[in-house]
Design an enzyme around this catalytic site. Structure first.
Site, PDB file in Angstrom:
ATOM      1  N   GLY A  24       0.788  -1.220   0.000  1.00 37.28           N
ATOM      2  CA  GLY A  24       0.000   0.000   0.000  1.00 37.28           C
ATOM      3  C   GLY A  24       0.823   1.273   0.000  1.00 37.28           C
ATOM      4  N   SER A  25       2.101   1.161   0.283  1.00 39.97           N
ATOM      5  CA  SER A  25       2.969   2.332   0.399  1.00 39.97           C
ATOM      6  C   SER A  25       3.317   2.901  -0.971  1.00 39.97           C
ATOM      7  CB  SER A  25       4.253   1.941   1.139  1.00 39.97           C
ATOM      8  OG  SER A  25       5.293   2.866   0.897  1.00 39.97           O
ATOM      9  N   ALA A  26       3.038   4.198  -1.175  1.00 37.46           N
ATOM     10  CA  ALA A  26       3.379   4.840  -2.451  1.00 37.46           C
ATOM     11  C   ALA A  26       4.888   4.810  -2.733  1.00 37.46           C
ATOM     12  CB  ALA A  26       2.847   6.267  -2.479  1.00 37.46           C
TER      13      ALA A  26
ATOM     14  N   ARG B 205       5.819   1.418  -3.980  1.00 36.20           N
ATOM     15  CA  ARG B 205       5.328   1.174  -5.337  1.00 36.20           C
ATOM     16  C   ARG B 205       6.179   1.882  -6.383  1.00 36.20           C
ATOM     17  NH1 ARG B 205       0.509   3.674  -5.210  1.00 36.20           N
ATOM     18  NH2 ARG B 205       0.136   3.869  -2.979  1.00 36.20           N
TER      19      ARG B 205
END
Length: 218
Positions: free
Chosen positions: A8-10, A13
């Site tokens: 979920g971490s930008a 990603r």
């Protein structure tokens, strides 16, 4: 190459998209911050700042901070392909300076202001967002919208750079939060276009949706 991350971490990603672009396979090490896995002694030995993403190369070299990792991956793993390196991280001092500016804008302004507005609502006890912080966040989006005026990509040029990967991850998180990006015409155009052509864009969207679950839970 071990990669300590959360889907979920930008920032995580952004690294995954960069790794896919340079053809590097990451050995994914899920690190659940909610369970305190980043505070375990073995992780603290790797990274005393106890943050993700954290990369451990095959020779034991350790690096954290997503944008530093992005640059490292291109500089090390594109040495055999100068043309790819030039597209992702241009060698010309001025073009590279713009890439740096966009990366620093992302970490210090764009995503920072997203976090200042949304994190107290997700991880704290606030029910409604602070109006001043909302205005500050929207100012950051207006900046980005201006950067993209007449440009295909965030740092200009004809190809996406690592700055696009970083900001694409951030903007996907805005979308996952339910923020309507259509009012920013240039951002919306760039987001739709770039999301179709960058490597591992599917992982970016999937990870953003995971982050979006925090909003649904609230």
């Amino acid at each position: 190459m071990d990669f300590y991350y959360l889907p979920g971490s930008a920032p995580c990603r952004a690294v995954q998209m960069t790794a896919a672009a340079v053809g590097v396979e990451l050995n994914l090490k899920l690190t659940d911050l909610m369970k305190g896995e980043h505070m375990k002694p073995e992780f603290l030995k790797l990274n005393p700042q106890h943050c993700i993403p954290t990369l451990v190369d095959e020779d034991g070299f350790v690096l954290w901070e997503s944008r530093a990792i992005q640059i490292y991956l291109v500089e090390k793993y594109c040495a055999h392909d100068p043309a790819l390196a030039e597209r992702l991280y241009p060698g010309d001092p001025r073009r590279r300076a713009v890439v740096h500016q966009r990366l620093f804008f992302d970490v210090a302004i764009l995503y920072q202001r997203f976090a200042e507005y949304y994190y107290p609502q997700i991880f704290g006890k606030k029910v409604a967002g602070d109006p001043d912080r909302l205005r500050s966040m929207e100012q950051a989006l207006e900046f980005l919208n201006t950067f993209l005026e007449g440009e295909r990509f965030v740092a200009g040029g004809d190809d996406p750079t690592i700055a696009d990967f970083s900001i694409l991850a951030s903007i996907a998180t805005f979308e996952a939060a339910g923020y309507d990006l259509r009012r920013y015409e240039n951002i919306h155009r760039w987001y739709e276009q770039t999301g179709k052509i960058v490597p591992a864009a599917d992982k970016n969207l999937a990870g953003a949706k995971i982050f979006g679950l925090y909003f649904k839970q609230k």
